[in-house]
Design a protein around this motif. Structure first.
Motif, PDB file in Angstrom:
ATOM      1  N   LEU A  72       0.505  -1.517   0.262  1.00  0.00           N
ATOM      2  CA  LEU A  72      -0.063  -0.157  -0.397  1.00  0.00           C
ATOM      3  C   LEU A  72       0.718   1.402   0.383  1.00  0.00           C
ATOM      4  N   VAL A  73       1.949   1.348   1.153  1.00  0.00           N
ATOM      5  CA  VAL A  73       3.058   2.253   0.887  1.00  0.00           C
ATOM      6  C   VAL A  73       3.623   2.791  -0.077  1.00  0.00           C
ATOM      7  N   GLU A  74       3.899   1.104  -1.381  1.00  0.00           N
ATOM      8  CA  GLU A  74       4.735   2.260  -2.470  1.00  0.00           C
ATOM      9  C   GLU A  74       3.016   1.806  -3.524  1.00  0.00           C
ATOM     10  N   ARG A  75       1.902   1.974  -3.763  1.00  0.00           N
ATOM     11  CA  ARG A  75       1.162   2.083  -4.678  1.00  0.00           C
ATOM     12  C   ARG A  75       0.612   3.904  -4.051  1.00  0.00           C
ATOM     13  N   ALA A  76       1.452   4.083  -2.581  1.00  0.00           N
ATOM     14  CA  ALA A  76       0.439   5.625  -2.360  1.00  0.00           C
ATOM     15  C   ALA A  76       1.366   6.720  -2.855  1.00  0.00           C
ATOM     16  N   SER A  77       3.064   6.073  -3.066  1.00  0.00           N
ATOM     17  CA  SER A  77       4.335   6.704  -3.650  1.00  0.00           C
ATOM     18  C   SER A  77       3.608   7.288  -5.100  1.00  0.00           C
ATOM     19  N   ALA A  78       3.209   5.993  -5.578  1.00  0.00           N
ATOM     20  CA  ALA A  78       3.073   5.790  -6.660  1.00  0.00           C
ATOM     21  C   ALA A  78       1.820   6.820  -7.566  1.00  0.00           C
ATOM     22  N   TYR A  79       0.614   6.810  -6.701  1.00  0.00           N
ATOM     23  CA  TYR A  79      -0.145   7.471  -7.444  1.00  0.00           C
ATOM     24  C   TYR A  79       0.333   8.487  -6.989  1.00  0.00           C
ATOM     25  N   ARG A  80       1.152   9.159  -5.809  1.00  0.00           N
ATOM     26  CA  ARG A  80       1.626  11.200  -5.640  1.00  0.00           C
ATOM     27  C   ARG A  80       2.028  11.215  -7.034  1.00  0.00           C
ATOM     28  N   GLU A  81       3.353  10.419  -7.434  1.00  0.00           N
ATOM     29  CA  GLU A  81       3.626  10.563  -8.558  1.00  0.00           C
ATOM     30  C   GLU A  81       3.060  10.504  -9.805  1.00  0.00           C
ATOM     31  N   ALA A  82       2.237   9.891  -9.667  1.00  0.00           N
ATOM     32  CA  ALA A  82       1.299  10.164 -11.026  1.00  0.00           C
ATOM     33  C   ALA A  82       0.337  11.269 -11.404  1.00  0.00           C
ATOM     34  N   ARG A  87      -0.479  16.575 -12.987  1.00  0.00           N
ATOM     35  CA  ARG A  87      -0.396  18.670 -13.332  1.00  0.00           C
ATOM     36  C   ARG A  87       0.006  18.296 -14.482  1.00  0.00           C
ATOM     37  N   GLU A  88       2.013  18.076 -14.034  1.00  0.00           N
ATOM     38  CA  GLU A  88       2.494  18.357 -16.003  1.00  0.00           C
ATOM     39  C   GLU A  88       1.763  18.310 -16.976  1.00  0.00           C
ATOM     40  N   ARG A  89       2.016  17.629 -17.048  1.00  0.00           N
ATOM     41  CA  ARG A  89       0.712  17.161 -18.118  1.00  0.00           C
ATOM     42  C   ARG A  89      -0.481  17.998 -18.684  1.00  0.00           C
ATOM     43  N   ALA A  90      -0.918  18.084 -17.563  1.00  0.00           N
ATOM     44  CA  ALA A  90      -2.435  19.314 -17.562  1.00  0.00           C
ATOM     45  C   ALA A  90      -1.862  20.713 -18.343  1.00  0.00           C
ATOM     46  N   ALA A  91      -0.510  21.192 -17.454  1.00  0.00           N
ATOM     47  CA  ALA A  91       0.364  21.764 -17.392  1.00  0.00           C
ATOM     48  C   ALA A  91       0.808  22.071 -19.004  1.00  0.00           C
ATOM     49  N   SER A  92       0.958  21.913 -18.898  1.00  0.00           N
ATOM     50  CA  SER A  92       1.931  21.826 -21.041  1.00  0.00           C
ATOM     51  C   SER A  92       0.746  22.071 -21.942  1.00  0.00           C
ATOM     52  N   GLN A  93      -0.549  20.878 -21.841  1.00  0.00           N
ATOM     53  CA  GLN A  93      -1.450  20.996 -22.692  1.00  0.00           C
ATOM     54  C   GLN A  93      -2.503  22.115 -22.727  1.00  0.00           C
ATOM     55  N   MET A  94      -1.990  22.791 -21.630  1.00  0.00           N
ATOM     56  CA  MET A  94      -3.008  23.817 -21.360  1.00  0.00           C
ATOM     57  C   MET A  94      -1.994  25.284 -21.683  1.00  0.00           C
ATOM     58  N   ARG A  95      -0.661  25.117 -21.796  1.00  0.00           N
ATOM     59  CA  ARG A  95       0.456  25.492 -22.122  1.00  0.00           C
ATOM     60  C   ARG A  95       0.439  25.949 -24.099  1.00  0.00           C
ATOM     61  N   LEU A  96      -0.061  24.448 -23.977  1.00  0.00           N
ATOM     62  CA  LEU A  96      -0.246  24.693 -26.212  1.00  0.00           C
ATOM     63  C   LEU A  96      -1.255  25.129 -25.933  1.00  0.00           C
ATOM     64  N   LYS A  97      -2.540  25.255 -25.377  1.00  0.00           N
ATOM     65  CA  LYS A  97      -3.576  26.122 -25.921  1.00  0.00           C
ATOM     66  C   LYS A  97      -3.074  26.932 -25.832  1.00  0.00           C
ATOM     67  N   ILE A  98      -2.458  27.324 -24.896  1.00  0.00           N
ATOM     68  CA  ILE A  98      -2.064  29.444 -24.296  1.00  0.00           C
ATOM     69  C   ILE A  98      -1.853  29.575 -26.188  1.00  0.00           C
ATOM     70  N   ASN A  99      -0.371  28.857 -25.955  1.00  0.00           N
ATOM     71  CA  ASN A  99       0.380  29.250 -27.605  1.00  0.00           C
ATOM     72  C   ASN A  99      -0.734  29.776 -28.919  1.00  0.00           C
ATOM     73  N   ASP A 100      -1.373  28.803 -28.957  1.00  0.00           N
ATOM     74  CA  ASP A 100      -2.091  28.741 -29.955  1.00  0.00           C
ATOM     75  C   ASP A 100      -3.128  29.727 -30.133  1.00  0.00           C
ATOM     76  N   LEU A 101      -3.749  30.284 -29.100  1.00  0.00           N
ATOM     77  CA  LEU A 101      -4.284  31.540 -29.076  1.00  0.00           C
ATOM     78  C   LEU A 101      -3.811  32.874 -28.756  1.00  0.00           C
ATOM     79  N   VAL A 102      -2.894  32.781 -27.955  1.00  0.00           N
ATOM     80  CA  VAL A 102      -1.975  33.924 -27.798  1.00  0.00           C
ATOM     81  C   VAL A 102      -1.228  34.103 -29.800  1.00  0.00           C
ATOM     82  N   GLY A 103      -0.816  33.086 -29.687  1.00  0.00           N
ATOM     83  CA  GLY A 103      -0.357  33.530 -31.066  1.00  0.00           C
ATOM     84  C   GLY A 103      -1.315  33.551 -32.446  1.00  0.00           C
TER      85      GLY A 103
END
Length: 235
Positions: A72-82, A87-103
């Motif tokens: 369970l502890v290892e899984r909890a750690s994995a879930y936190r990493e996931a 969040r990183e992936r969502a931020a990257s996708q949002m940055r791409l959308k902002i790229n297109d709109l602002v550009g």
């Protein structure tokens, strides 16, 4: 006489063919420009596709490890990493959308699509422009004027408004300062006179929008309410 008439008819047909050829040349050049734009977009989409494939591989490995019977502890750690990766992936996708709109907004307002194909922000939100030949240049190397920076900032605000789940009222203070007449018209038409479904409040001086001009009347009809503060003279 019959031979002369035939010669005149041939000259007229040749002139028509010459005009048609010129028109086709213009259309061909327009199609070449469109093909160049499509090629630039293709390169971007291929890069995004490769990034998505890499993400898919990593997530497949994570799923396989998560189902391998760890405690369970290892899984909890994995879930936190996931969650962090999500969040990183969502931020990257949002940055791409902002790229297109602002550009898109900046290129349209400033009329620089003949120079650049797109705009891109990196992870630190440093801005770059992508030329038609797909080379990337730093924003500060090609745009040093305050007006160029102001239009980019206004476009960034508009992109955040369009991407927001809940759209708040938009309050803009003197958005047309440092801008010439043509750019002012483009900013108003692209950012403030064409938006629907949200409240906008524009604060401007008479140097930005003269109350005695047709532009003021156009904005007043679009916004519904207008308040003018004067120090003297007509109230």
């Amino acid at each position: 006489f019959r031979q002369q008439n035939q010669n005149l008819a041939a000259l007229g047909a040749g002139k028509e063919l010459h005009q048609a050829r010129a028109e086709l040349g213009v259309r061909i050049e327009g199609h070449r420009q469109k093909l160049a734009d499509i090629a630039a977009r293709k390169v971007r989409f291929e890069a995004e596709l490769n990034e998505q494939r890499g993400e898919e591989t990593r997530w497949t490995d994570n799923v396989r490890k998560a189902t391998a019977g760890r405690n369970l502890v290892e899984r909890a750690s994995a879930y936190r990493e996931a969650a962090h990766e999500l969040r990183e992936r969502a931020a990257s996708q949002m940055r791409l959308k902002i790229n297109d709109l602002v550009g898109d907004l900046w290129l349209d307002i400033m009329g620089r699509r003949h120079e650049f194909a797109a705009m891109a922000f990196n992870r630190n939100w440093e801005c770059h422009l992508i030329r038609k030949d797909e080379t990337k240049v730093n924003w500060n190397d090609v745009n040093t004027s305050a007006g160029q920076r102001q239009v980019r900032l206004l476009s960034f605000y508009e992109a955040l408004r369009r991407l927001a789940l809940s759209v708040p009222p938009l309050v803009v203070d003197t958005p047309l300062g440092r801008l010439d007449k043509e750019v002012r018209e483009a900013v108003l038409n692209k950012l403030y006179l064409s938006t629907e479904g949200h409240q906008s409040i524009i604060l401007a001086t008479n140097a930005d929008i003269d109350p005695e001009t047709a532009l003021f009347e156009k904005m007043r009809r679009r916004f519904g309410l207008a308040y003018t503060l004067v120090h003297y003279g007509r109230a």
